[in-house]
Design a protein around this motif. Structure first.
Motif, mmCIF file in Angstrom:
data_model
loop_
_atom_site.group_PDB
_atom_site.id
_atom_site.type_symbol
_atom_site.label_atom_id
_atom_site.label_comp_id
_atom_site.label_asym_id
_atom_site.label_seq_id
_atom_site.Cartn_x
_atom_site.Cartn_y
_atom_site.Cartn_z
ATOM 1 N N SER A 75 -1.956 44.015 56.189
ATOM 2 C CA SER A 75 -2.903 44.684 55.297
ATOM 3 C C SER A 75 -3.062 46.153 55.694
ATOM 4 O O SER A 75 -2.653 46.559 56.790
ATOM 5 N N ASP A 76 -3.673 46.935 54.823
ATOM 6 C CA ASP A 76 -3.945 48.339 55.138
ATOM 7 C C ASP A 76 -4.840 48.451 56.378
ATOM 8 O O ASP A 76 -4.694 49.380 57.167
ATOM 9 N N ASP A 77 -5.765 47.510 56.534
ATOM 10 C CA ASP A 77 -6.685 47.532 57.672
ATOM 11 C C ASP A 77 -5.989 47.250 59.000
ATOM 12 O O ASP A 77 -6.562 47.492 60.058
ATOM 13 N N GLU A 78 -4.768 46.735 58.962
ATOM 14 C CA GLU A 78 -4.052 46.384 60.190
ATOM 15 C C GLU A 78 -2.990 47.408 60.602
ATOM 16 O O GLU A 78 -2.275 47.196 61.579
ATOM 17 N N ASP A 117 -0.810 60.225 68.018
ATOM 18 C CA ASP A 117 0.036 60.377 66.833
ATOM 19 C C ASP A 117 -0.400 59.419 65.726
ATOM 20 O O ASP A 117 -0.385 59.770 64.547
ATOM 21 N N ILE A 118 -0.793 58.203 66.108
ATOM 22 C CA ILE A 118 -1.262 57.213 65.123
ATOM 23 C C ILE A 118 -2.504 57.732 64.419
ATOM 24 O O ILE A 118 -2.616 57.670 63.190
ATOM 25 N N GLU A 119 -3.449 58.260 65.202
ATOM 26 C CA GLU A 119 -4.691 58.770 64.612
ATOM 27 C C GLU A 119 -4.421 59.927 63.655
ATOM 28 O O GLU A 119 -4.994 59.985 62.569
ATOM 29 N N LYS A 120 -3.516 60.828 64.039
ATOM 30 C CA LYS A 120 -3.173 61.959 63.161
ATOM 31 C C LYS A 120 -2.541 61.448 61.864
ATOM 32 O O LYS A 120 -2.860 61.928 60.779
ATOM 33 N N TYR A 121 -1.640 60.489 61.988
ATOM 34 C CA TYR A 121 -0.972 59.900 60.827
ATOM 35 C C TYR A 121 -2.004 59.265 59.888
ATOM 36 O O TYR A 121 -2.002 59.524 58.677
ATOM 37 N N LEU A 122 -2.898 58.466 60.439
ATOM 38 C CA LEU A 122 -3.900 57.791 59.609
ATOM 39 C C LEU A 122 -4.870 58.787 58.978
ATOM 40 O O LEU A 122 -5.272 58.609 57.828
ATOM 41 N N GLN A 123 -5.214 59.850 59.696
ATOM 42 C CA GLN A 123 -6.067 60.889 59.117
ATOM 43 C C GLN A 123 -5.376 61.569 57.947
ATOM 44 O O GLN A 123 -5.998 61.843 56.921
ATOM 45 N N ASN A 124 -4.083 61.829 58.091
ATOM 46 C CA ASN A 124 -3.328 62.449 56.994
ATOM 47 C C ASN A 124 -3.284 61.536 55.776
ATOM 48 O O ASN A 124 -3.417 61.998 54.639
ATOM 49 N N ILE A 125 -3.090 60.255 55.986
ATOM 50 C CA ILE A 125 -3.079 59.294 54.870
ATOM 51 C C ILE A 125 -4.451 59.247 54.210
ATOM 52 O O ILE A 125 -4.573 59.327 52.984
ATOM 53 N N GLU A 126 -5.501 59.125 55.038
ATOM 54 C CA GLU A 126 -6.856 58.985 54.504
ATOM 55 C C GLU A 126 -7.351 60.248 53.806
ATOM 56 O O GLU A 126 -8.080 60.170 52.826
ATOM 57 N N SER A 127 -6.937 61.426 54.284
ATOM 58 C CA SER A 127 -7.456 62.675 53.718
ATOM 59 C C SER A 127 -6.656 63.153 52.509
ATOM 60 O O SER A 127 -7.110 64.031 51.787
ATOM 61 N N GLY A 128 -5.497 62.589 52.291
ATOM 62 C CA GLY A 128 -4.667 63.021 51.174
ATOM 63 C C GLY A 128 -4.788 62.104 49.986
ATOM 64 O O GLY A 128 -5.551 61.145 49.975
ATOM 65 N N LYS A 129 -4.045 62.405 48.975
ATOM 66 C CA LYS A 129 -4.039 61.574 47.779
ATOM 67 C C LYS A 129 -2.888 60.568 47.841
ATOM 68 O O LYS A 129 -2.625 59.863 46.891
ATOM 69 N N SER A 130 -2.207 60.517 48.979
ATOM 70 C CA SER A 130 -1.076 59.613 49.156
ATOM 71 C C SER A 130 -1.536 58.227 49.583
ATOM 72 O O SER A 130 -2.585 58.068 50.186
ATOM 73 N N LYS A 131 -0.696 57.270 49.271
ATOM 74 C CA LYS A 131 -0.935 55.883 49.679
ATOM 75 C C LYS A 131 0.133 55.503 50.689
ATOM 76 O O LYS A 131 1.174 56.146 50.791
ATOM 77 N N LEU A 132 -0.105 54.443 51.408
ATOM 78 C CA LEU A 132 0.890 53.937 52.344
ATOM 79 C C LEU A 132 2.128 53.486 51.573
ATOM 80 O O LEU A 132 2.018 52.819 50.546
ATOM 81 N N LEU A 133 3.301 53.824 52.075
ATOM 82 C CA LEU A 133 4.564 53.485 51.425
ATOM 83 C C LEU A 133 4.715 51.975 51.250
ATOM 84 O O LEU A 133 5.268 51.508 50.257
#
Length: 182
Positions: A75-78, A117-133
């Motif tokens: 899931s997205d939460d995992e 790096d994980i935190e930066k990646y998740l922040q970029n996903i959460e702050s943008g209009k993009s969704k997880l691939l």
């Protein structure tokens, strides 16, 4: 023991022991502060040694590193848990990709080496209009993971299996991109 000798012993220990070794453990073994070990690691990196920091300690990535592709679902939460399971054991998450039945392989580079790096990646996903691939293929996706050895990749595979993140390869999926099928 002088600094040069200590740095040789650090490289030797990282080469012999494929599991991460903490800076505190090195400091205790050599009778120096952890900060001295951090400085030694910085000097070794500057000299071309590929030493990576993980939450469990330092790992030497030798030129003969191992690579494996893992097919996963969660899931997205995992996402944080999945990525952390890989980097905590010394893996580097090179990319994420999906196999779409219409569009084929869609790949994005990640180069995730640490929890930071994980935190930066998740922040970029959460702050943008993009969704997880992964969400373009009902959660199924792949990661190319590099580690210092096949043994570390085996540990990563066991951890992903234990958490229920590994997914079965289907007949219609191309298998030529696997270094080792999982």
């Amino acid at each position: 023991m002088d600094g040069e000798e200590r740095r040789k012993k650090i490289v030797q220990a990282l080469h012999e022991k494929k599991d991460p070794i903490s800076g505190s453990r090195f400091a205790e073994a050599f009778g120096v502060s952890r900060q001295v070990v951090v400085q030694d690691i910085a000097l070794l990196r500057a000299s071309g040694k590929q030493i990576f920091s993980t939450s469990k300690g330092y790992v030497l990535q030798e030129k003969d590193s191992a690579t494996r592709v893992f097919k996963v679902i969660h899931s997205d939460d995992e996402v944080r848990e999945e990525l952390s399971a890989i980097v905590d054991l010394g893996g580097i998450i090179e990319d994420v990709f999906v196999y779409h039945r219409v569009y084929g392989v869609i790949r994005g580079p990640l180069n995730i080496r640490s929890r930071l790096d994980i935190e930066k990646y998740l922040q970029n996903i959460e702050s943008g209009k993009s969704k997880l691939l992964k969400n373009t293929t009902s959660g199924y996706h792949y990661h190319t993971v590099t580690a210092a050895s096949e043994e570390i990749l085996d540990l990563i595979q066991e951890k992903l299996q234990e958490r229920g993140f590994l997914a079965k390869l289907q007949d219609y999926e191309p298998v030529d991109f696997w270094k080792k099928e999982v």
